[in-house]
Motif scaffolding. Structure first.
Motif, PDB file in Angstrom:
ATOM      1  N   UNK A 185       0.805  -1.212   0.000  1.00  0.00           N
ATOM      2  CA  UNK A 185       0.000   0.000   0.000  1.00  0.00           C
ATOM      3  C   UNK A 185       0.842   1.266   0.000  1.00  0.00           C
ATOM      4  N   UNK A 186       0.412   2.243  -0.796  1.00  0.00           N
ATOM      5  CA  UNK A 186       0.915   3.606  -0.647  1.00  0.00           C
ATOM      6  C   UNK A 186       0.341   4.185   0.638  1.00  0.00           C
ATOM      7  N   UNK A 187      -0.937   3.941   0.864  1.00  0.00           N
ATOM      8  CA  UNK A 187      -1.580   4.253   2.145  1.00  0.00           C
ATOM      9  C   UNK A 187      -2.921   3.532   2.193  1.00  0.00           C
ATOM     10  N   UNK A 188      -3.404   3.316   3.393  1.00  0.00           N
ATOM     11  CA  UNK A 188      -4.686   2.649   3.612  1.00  0.00           C
ATOM     12  C   UNK A 188      -5.469   3.380   4.682  1.00  0.00           C
ATOM     13  N   UNK A 189      -6.785   3.196   4.644  1.00  0.00           N
ATOM     14  CA  UNK A 189      -7.648   3.825   5.651  1.00  0.00           C
ATOM     15  C   UNK A 189      -8.843   2.925   5.931  1.00  0.00           C
ATOM     16  N   UNK A 190      -9.167   2.787   7.203  1.00  0.00           N
ATOM     17  CA  UNK A 190     -10.335   2.011   7.628  1.00  0.00           C
ATOM     18  C   UNK A 190     -11.198   2.864   8.539  1.00  0.00           C
ATOM     19  N   UNK A 191     -12.504   2.684   8.422  1.00  0.00           N
ATOM     20  CA  UNK A 191     -13.450   3.371   9.300  1.00  0.00           C
ATOM     21  C   UNK A 191     -14.488   2.384   9.791  1.00  0.00           C
ATOM     22  N   UNK A 192     -14.897   2.542  11.029  1.00  0.00           N
ATOM     23  CA  UNK A 192     -15.973   1.730  11.611  1.00  0.00           C
ATOM     24  C   UNK A 192     -16.907   2.652  12.370  1.00  0.00           C
ATOM     25  N   UNK A 193     -18.190   2.577  12.061  1.00  0.00           N
ATOM     26  CA  UNK A 193     -19.202   3.323  12.809  1.00  0.00           C
ATOM     27  C   UNK A 193     -19.798   2.406  13.870  1.00  0.00           C
ATOM     28  N   UNK A 194     -19.907   2.931  15.079  1.00  0.00           N
ATOM     29  CA  UNK A 194     -20.469   2.180  16.202  1.00  0.00           C
ATOM     30  C   UNK A 194     -21.707   2.932  16.691  1.00  0.00           C
ATOM     31  N   UNK A 195     -22.853   2.769  15.993  1.00  0.00           N
ATOM     32  CA  UNK A 195     -24.047   3.575  16.303  1.00  0.00           C
ATOM     33  C   UNK A 195     -24.546   3.412  17.734  1.00  0.00           C
ATOM     34  N   UNK A 196     -24.481   2.198  18.280  1.00  0.00           N
ATOM     35  CA  UNK A 196     -24.986   1.981  19.637  1.00  0.00           C
ATOM     36  C   UNK A 196     -24.228   2.808  20.672  1.00  0.00           C
ATOM     37  N   UNK A 197     -22.960   3.061  20.397  1.00  0.00           N
ATOM     38  CA  UNK A 197     -22.137   3.854  21.306  1.00  0.00           C
ATOM     39  C   UNK A 197     -21.950   5.284  20.812  1.00  0.00           C
ATOM     40  N   UNK A 198     -22.506   5.580  19.623  1.00  0.00           N
ATOM     41  CA  UNK A 198     -22.308   6.874  18.977  1.00  0.00           C
ATOM     42  C   UNK A 198     -20.815   7.208  18.928  1.00  0.00           C
ATOM     43  N   UNK A 199     -20.064   6.251  18.381  1.00  0.00           N
ATOM     44  CA  UNK A 199     -18.601   6.347  18.350  1.00  0.00           C
ATOM     45  C   UNK A 199     -18.094   5.980  16.966  1.00  0.00           C
ATOM     46  N   UNK A 200     -16.964   6.565  16.614  1.00  0.00           N
ATOM     47  CA  UNK A 200     -16.320   6.308  15.326  1.00  0.00           C
ATOM     48  C   UNK A 200     -14.930   5.750  15.578  1.00  0.00           C
ATOM     49  N   UNK A 201     -14.538   4.751  14.795  1.00  0.00           N
ATOM     50  CA  UNK A 201     -13.193   4.217  14.862  1.00  0.00           C
ATOM     51  C   UNK A 201     -12.486   4.393  13.530  1.00  0.00           C
ATOM     52  N   UNK A 202     -11.189   4.660  13.567  1.00  0.00           N
ATOM     53  CA  UNK A 202     -10.413   4.828  12.349  1.00  0.00           C
ATOM     54  C   UNK A 202      -9.099   4.055  12.451  1.00  0.00           C
ATOM     55  N   UNK A 203      -8.504   3.784  11.309  1.00  0.00           N
ATOM     56  CA  UNK A 203      -7.181   3.178  11.247  1.00  0.00           C
ATOM     57  C   UNK A 203      -6.468   3.638   9.987  1.00  0.00           C
ATOM     58  N   UNK A 267      -6.948  12.049   2.841  1.00  0.00           N
ATOM     59  CA  UNK A 267      -8.102  12.937   2.951  1.00  0.00           C
ATOM     60  C   UNK A 267      -9.233  12.477   2.041  1.00  0.00           C
ATOM     61  N   UNK A 268      -8.893  12.101   0.817  1.00  0.00           N
ATOM     62  CA  UNK A 268      -9.905  11.633  -0.142  1.00  0.00           C
ATOM     63  C   UNK A 268     -10.504  10.308   0.325  1.00  0.00           C
ATOM     64  N   UNK A 269      -9.658   9.372   0.747  1.00  0.00           N
ATOM     65  CA  UNK A 269     -10.153   8.069   1.193  1.00  0.00           C
ATOM     66  C   UNK A 269     -11.050   8.200   2.414  1.00  0.00           C
ATOM     67  N   UNK A 270     -10.685   9.092   3.329  1.00  0.00           N
ATOM     68  CA  UNK A 270     -11.500   9.287   4.526  1.00  0.00           C
ATOM     69  C   UNK A 270     -12.893   9.789   4.158  1.00  0.00           C
ATOM     70  N   UNK A 271     -12.955  10.756   3.247  1.00  0.00           N
ATOM     71  CA  UNK A 271     -14.256  11.271   2.829  1.00  0.00           C
ATOM     72  C   UNK A 271     -15.084  10.193   2.133  1.00  0.00           C
ATOM     73  N   UNK A 272     -14.437   9.442   1.249  1.00  0.00           N
ATOM     74  CA  UNK A 272     -15.181   8.441   0.479  1.00  0.00           C
ATOM     75  C   UNK A 272     -15.670   7.293   1.355  1.00  0.00           C
ATOM     76  N   UNK A 273     -14.787   6.777   2.205  1.00  0.00           N
ATOM     77  CA  UNK A 273     -15.217   5.665   3.062  1.00  0.00           C
ATOM     78  C   UNK A 273     -16.301   6.107   4.037  1.00  0.00           C
ATOM     79  N   UNK A 274     -16.200   7.336   4.513  1.00  0.00           N
ATOM     80  CA  UNK A 274     -17.261   7.869   5.372  1.00  0.00           C
ATOM     81  C   UNK A 274     -18.575   7.912   4.611  1.00  0.00           C
ATOM     82  N   UNK A 275     -18.534   8.376   3.365  1.00  0.00           N
ATOM     83  CA  UNK A 275     -19.759   8.432   2.566  1.00  0.00           C
ATOM     84  C   UNK A 275     -20.364   7.060   2.367  1.00  0.00           C
ATOM     85  N   UNK A 276     -19.531   6.061   2.066  1.00  0.00           N
ATOM     86  CA  UNK A 276     -20.033   4.697   1.884  1.00  0.00           C
ATOM     87  C   UNK A 276     -20.628   4.156   3.187  1.00  0.00           C
ATOM     88  N   UNK A 277     -19.925   4.388   4.287  1.00  0.00           N
ATOM     89  CA  UNK A 277     -20.403   3.878   5.574  1.00  0.00           C
ATOM     90  C   UNK A 277     -21.701   4.567   5.978  1.00  0.00           C
TER      91      UNK A 277
END
Length: 289
Positions: A185-203, A267-277
Motif C-alpha cells: 500500500x501507498x496508504x490505507x484507511x479504515x473506518x468503523x461506525x459504532x451507532x450503539x455507542x455513537x462512536x467512530x473508529x479509524x485506522x 483525505x480523499x479516502x476518509x471522505x469516500x469511506x465515510x460516505x459509503x459507511x
C-alpha cells in the motif's frame, strides 16, 4: 538454521521459551521473502502449521477470538459478515495463493506500517492476545506495533489470537497502490461506525512509523453525525473529517509515493469511506443522502 515443528500450542510455547531467537512461520509469505533475499537469517524457524489451535476461531463472550494462524481466505469466507472491514482489507492482500497461505498473525508479527490487516483492527478496537510459558496478556491493537518492523512481543512470546468484537455498524476499508492488485500500500484507511455507542473508529496504514488512529477526527465526526440515521451528511463535515485524518499522518517520501500525495490520498479516502459507511447506515431511509 534449526527447524522446529511443534504439534501443539503448548509445545510451541515451550519451543519459543527454549529458542527465543526462533522466528515463527505459518504462511511464510513475509518470512520466506526475507530469507530468500538474505535480509534475515534467524537461528531457528518455528513452524506453526501443525498447531491446530492456531488455526481456530470461535466466539468468546462478546468478542470473536481469531487464532493467529487463520489465513486471509478464511477471514473472508467465514468471518466476512461479522467483520466486514477486516474482510475488505483481506481481499486486497496479494494474490489468491498468498491469501490462502498468509495469516493475520503473520501480518501483525512482521509489524510493517503498510500491513493491510492493521487499520481495520484499530478501527474496531481489537486487541492482540499473546502468550508464553509464563502466562498470557492482552495488548490493544494500537499499542502492538512500536516502530517499523518492531512489535511489543517479549522474546519468549507468541501471538496467540486477535480478539475483536463483531461489527456493530458499517465498516469500510480503502487502499491505494501503484497498480490495482498485489501491491504494497501507498496508504490505507479504515473506518468503523459504532451507532450503539455513537462512536467512530479509524485506522491509518503506511502513513506513519506504525499504523495509527485519527482520534481527533473520530471525536469530531462522532459529535457531528445524526446517529438516528435520518440526517444528510454535510459536505463540510466530510471535508473536515478528511482534513483531520490527513493531519495526523506523518508519511515519508519513498519509491511508492510522496508524503504530500499520501496526505492528499488519505483525505480523499476518509471522505469516500465515510460516505459509503454513512449510506449503509442510512440504508432504507429516504431522508438520508
Amino acid at each position: 538454521m534449526e527447524f522446529l515443528r511443534p504439534a501443539s500450542w503448548r509445545e510451541a510455547l515451550e519451543a519459543k521459551a527454549a529458542h527465543p531467537d526462533a522466528t515463527p512461520i505459518a504462511g511464510g509469505t513475509d518470512v520466506m521473502v526475507e530469507l530468500n533475499f538474505d535480509r534475515a537469517r534467524p537461528g531457528a524457524l518455528l513452524d506453526l502449521t501443525a498447531v491446530p489451535e492456531a488455526a481456530e476461531w470461535a466466539p468468546d463472550g462478546s468478542e470473536l477470538r481469531i487464532g493467529a494462524g487463520v489465513p486471509y481466505t478464511r477471514l473472508i469466507d467465514e468471518l466476512g459478515t461479522h467483520l466486514p472491514g477486516l474482510a475488505m482489507a483481506s481481499r486486497t492482500v496479494g494474490s489468491p495463493q498468498i491469501r490462502n497461505r498468509g495469516t493475520l498473525g503473520g501480518n501483525l508479527g512482521s509489524a510493517s506500517p503498510a500491513g493491510d490487516g492493521h487499520p481495520p483492527l484499530l478501527a474496531s478496537g481489537a486487541s492482540i492476545e499473546v502468550e508464553s510459558v509464563r502466562g498470557s496478556r492482552v495488548i490493544p491493537a494500537e499499542e502492538f506495533c512500536t516502530a517499523p518492523k518492531r512489535n511489543a512481543l517479549e522474546p519468549d512470546e507468541l501471538i496467540a489470537a486477535v480478539r475483536i468484537a463483531p461489527a456493530s455498524g458499517p465498516q469500510q476499508f480503502s487502499k491505494i497502490g501503484p497498480r490495482n492488485a498485489m501491491v504494497i500500500a501507498v496508504c490505507t484507511f479504515a473506518i468503523a461506525l459504532h451507532p450503539d455507542e455513537q462512536r467512530v473508529g479509524t485506522g491509518i496504514g503506511s502513513a506513519a512509523p506504525t499504523p495509527i488512529r485519527a482520534r481527533e477526527a473520530e471525536e469530531f465526526l462522532a459529535a457531528e453525525l445524526d446517529w438516528s440515521g435520518r440526517g444528510v451528511l454535510p459536505d463540510s463535515v466530510a471535508k473536515r473529517f478528511g482534513e483531520l485524518v490527513a493531519q495526523v499522518a506523518t508519511p515519508i517520501d519513498d519509491v511508492r509515493g510522496s508524503a504530500v500525495y499520501r496526505r492528499h490520498a488519505l483525505s480523499v479516502m476518509a471522505r469516500r469511506t465515510l460516505g459509503w459507511a454513512w449510506h449503509e447506515h442510512c440504508s432504507g431511509r429516504q431522508e438520508c443522502a
